[in-house]
Design a protein around this motif. Structure first.
Motif, PDB file in Angstrom:
ATOM      1  N   VAL A 153      -2.681  -1.606   2.324  1.00  0.00           N
ATOM      2  CA  VAL A 153      -3.417  -1.367   1.103  1.00  0.00           C
ATOM      3  C   VAL A 153      -4.224  -2.744   0.705  1.00  0.00           C
ATOM      4  CG1 VAL A 153      -1.771  -2.079  -0.803  1.00  0.00           C
ATOM      5  CG2 VAL A 153      -3.333  -0.319  -1.196  1.00  0.00           C
TER       6      VAL A 153
ATOM      7  N   ASP B 108      -7.293   4.915  -5.388  1.00  0.00           N
ATOM      8  CA  ASP B 108      -7.337   5.706  -4.171  1.00  0.00           C
ATOM      9  C   ASP B 108      -8.535   6.220  -4.225  1.00  0.00           C
ATOM     10  OD1 ASP B 108      -4.826   5.019  -2.972  1.00  0.00           O
ATOM     11  OD2 ASP B 108      -3.769   5.929  -4.629  1.00  0.00           O
TER      12      ASP B 108
ATOM     13  N   VAL C 142       2.511   0.187 -12.052  1.00  0.00           N
ATOM     14  CA  VAL C 142       1.805  -0.178 -11.020  1.00  0.00           C
ATOM     15  C   VAL C 142       0.474   0.766 -11.128  1.00  0.00           C
ATOM     16  CG1 VAL C 142       1.212   0.122  -8.409  1.00  0.00           C
ATOM     17  CG2 VAL C 142       3.165  -0.987  -8.984  1.00  0.00           C
TER      18      VAL C 142
ATOM     19  N   ALA D 229      -8.802   1.579  -1.322  1.00  0.00           N
ATOM     20  CA  ALA D 229      -7.297   1.701  -2.191  1.00  0.00           C
ATOM     21  C   ALA D 229      -7.115   0.353  -2.526  1.00  0.00           C
ATOM     22  CB  ALA D 229      -6.349   2.184  -1.372  1.00  0.00           C
ATOM     23  N   ARG D 230      -6.813   0.438  -3.906  1.00  0.00           N
ATOM     24  CA  ARG D 230      -6.206  -1.006  -4.435  1.00  0.00           C
ATOM     25  C   ARG D 230      -4.813  -0.806  -5.292  1.00  0.00           C
ATOM     26  NH1 ARG D 230     -11.631  -3.368  -7.305  1.00  0.00           N
ATOM     27  NH2 ARG D 230     -12.903  -3.323  -5.002  1.00  0.00           N
ATOM     28  N   ARG D 231      -4.259  -1.541  -5.488  1.00  0.00           N
ATOM     29  CA  ARG D 231      -2.855  -1.620  -6.468  1.00  0.00           C
ATOM     30  C   ARG D 231      -3.083  -2.749  -7.337  1.00  0.00           C
ATOM     31  NH1 ARG D 231      -3.366   2.446  -4.329  1.00  0.00           N
ATOM     32  NH2 ARG D 231      -1.935   3.922  -3.451  1.00  0.00           N
TER      33      ARG D 231
ATOM     34  N   HIS E 163       8.798   2.921  -7.003  1.00  0.00           N
ATOM     35  CA  HIS E 163       8.535   4.134  -6.310  1.00  0.00           C
ATOM     36  C   HIS E 163       9.800   4.929  -6.007  1.00  0.00           C
ATOM     37  CE1 HIS E 163       6.612   6.495  -3.055  1.00  0.00           C
ATOM     38  NE2 HIS E 163       7.830   6.457  -2.629  1.00  0.00           N
TER      39      HIS E 163
ATOM     40  N   ARG F 163      -2.811   2.497  -9.628  1.00  0.00           N
ATOM     41  CA  ARG F 163      -3.100   2.879  -8.233  1.00  0.00           C
ATOM     42  C   ARG F 163      -4.853   3.515  -8.475  1.00  0.00           C
ATOM     43  NH1 ARG F 163       1.102   5.976  -9.235  1.00  0.00           N
ATOM     44  NH2 ARG F 163      -0.113   7.782  -9.177  1.00  0.00           N
TER      45      ARG F 163
ATOM     46  N   ALA G 146       7.338  -2.911  -6.879  1.00  0.00           N
ATOM     47  CA  ALA G 146       6.968  -1.911  -6.733  1.00  0.00           C
ATOM     48  C   ALA G 146       7.667  -0.744  -5.802  1.00  0.00           C
ATOM     49  CB  ALA G 146       5.255  -2.021  -6.325  1.00  0.00           C
TER      50      ALA G 146
END
Length: 169
Positions: A51, A76, A72, A57-59, A24, A74, A20
Motif C-alpha cells: 500500500v 482505494d 485509519v 490506494a492510500r492509508r 482491523h 482508507r 492498524a
C-alpha cells in the motif's frame, strides 16, 4: 498532514502498522469488513509495503493532537483521470461516539475535493451497519443501490449498500 479541531490526519507510517492491524482484527471492526480474515504481523508488513507504493490506494492515520491513535482512513480505487475514489474509515472502539468520524470525513472531503481535485467518492457497507449508514447519510452520501447477498456472515447472506458523494458545485 491535515489538522481539524483536536485531530491530526497524516500518511500512515511503518510505526502505525501494529495499531492498524489490531484495529482491523478487532471483532467490532472485522464483523463489518468484506474480508474477515485475521491479519498476522507478517501479512500486515507485506500489506504495508504494497500500500505504501500503490498509486491507487492510500492509508491515513487519524490521531488526537496528543498522538493517541484514533483510526485509519482508507482511500482505494483512486482514479485521478476520472477523479473518483472509494473511501472508508475505521475508528478504535474506545474513540467511537465522540464525533471523530464526522470530523475526519469533513476534513478529508476538503482535501479530496480540494487539493486532490476529486469529483466523486464512493463506498459500500453492510445494510446491518446502521451506525455507518446513518453517518453516511448525515454526511450527504446518497444511496446508489444494493449488492444483493454479497457478503456471507454468520450463516446467512447480507446485502451491501452502495453510497456516493459528488462534489458540490
Amino acid at each position: 498532514m491535515l489538522f481539524r479541531e483536536n485531530l491530526v490526519i497524516r500518511q500512515m507510517e511503518h510505526r502505525d502498522i501494529e495499531n492498524a492491524r489490531l484495529l482491523h482484527n478487532h471483532p467490532s471492526v472485522l464483523k463489518f469488513l468484506t474480508d474477515v480474515r485475521l491479519i498476522s504481523e507478517a501479512e500486515q508488513e507485506n500489506w504495508f509495503k504494497a500500500v505504501s507504493t500503490s498509486k491507487s490506494a492510500r492509508r491515513l492515520v487519524v490521531e488526537e493532537d496528543t498522538g493517541a491513535f484514533v483510526g485509519v482512513f482508507r482511500l482505494d480505487a483512486i482514479d485521478l483521470q476520472n477523479r473518483n475514489a472509494m473511501v472508508g474509515l475505521d475508528i478504535t472502539p474506545e474513540k467511537r461516539g465522540l464525533g471523530y468520524a464526522t470530523i475526519t470525513f469533513e476534513a478529508m472531503f476538503n482535501y479530496l475535493f480540494g487539493a486532490m481535485g476529486l469529483h466523486r467518492l464512493s463506498l459500500v457497507t453492510m445494510v446491518n451497519n446502521t451506525v455507518a449508514v446513518n453517518l453516511y447519510k448525515k454526511l450527504g452520501f446518497v444511496e446508489e443501490g444494493l449488492h444483493k447477498e454479497a457478503i456471507y456472515r454468520d450463516g446467512s447472506f447480507v446485502d451491501l449498500r452502495a453510497f456516493a458523494l459528488v462534489k458540490q458545485k
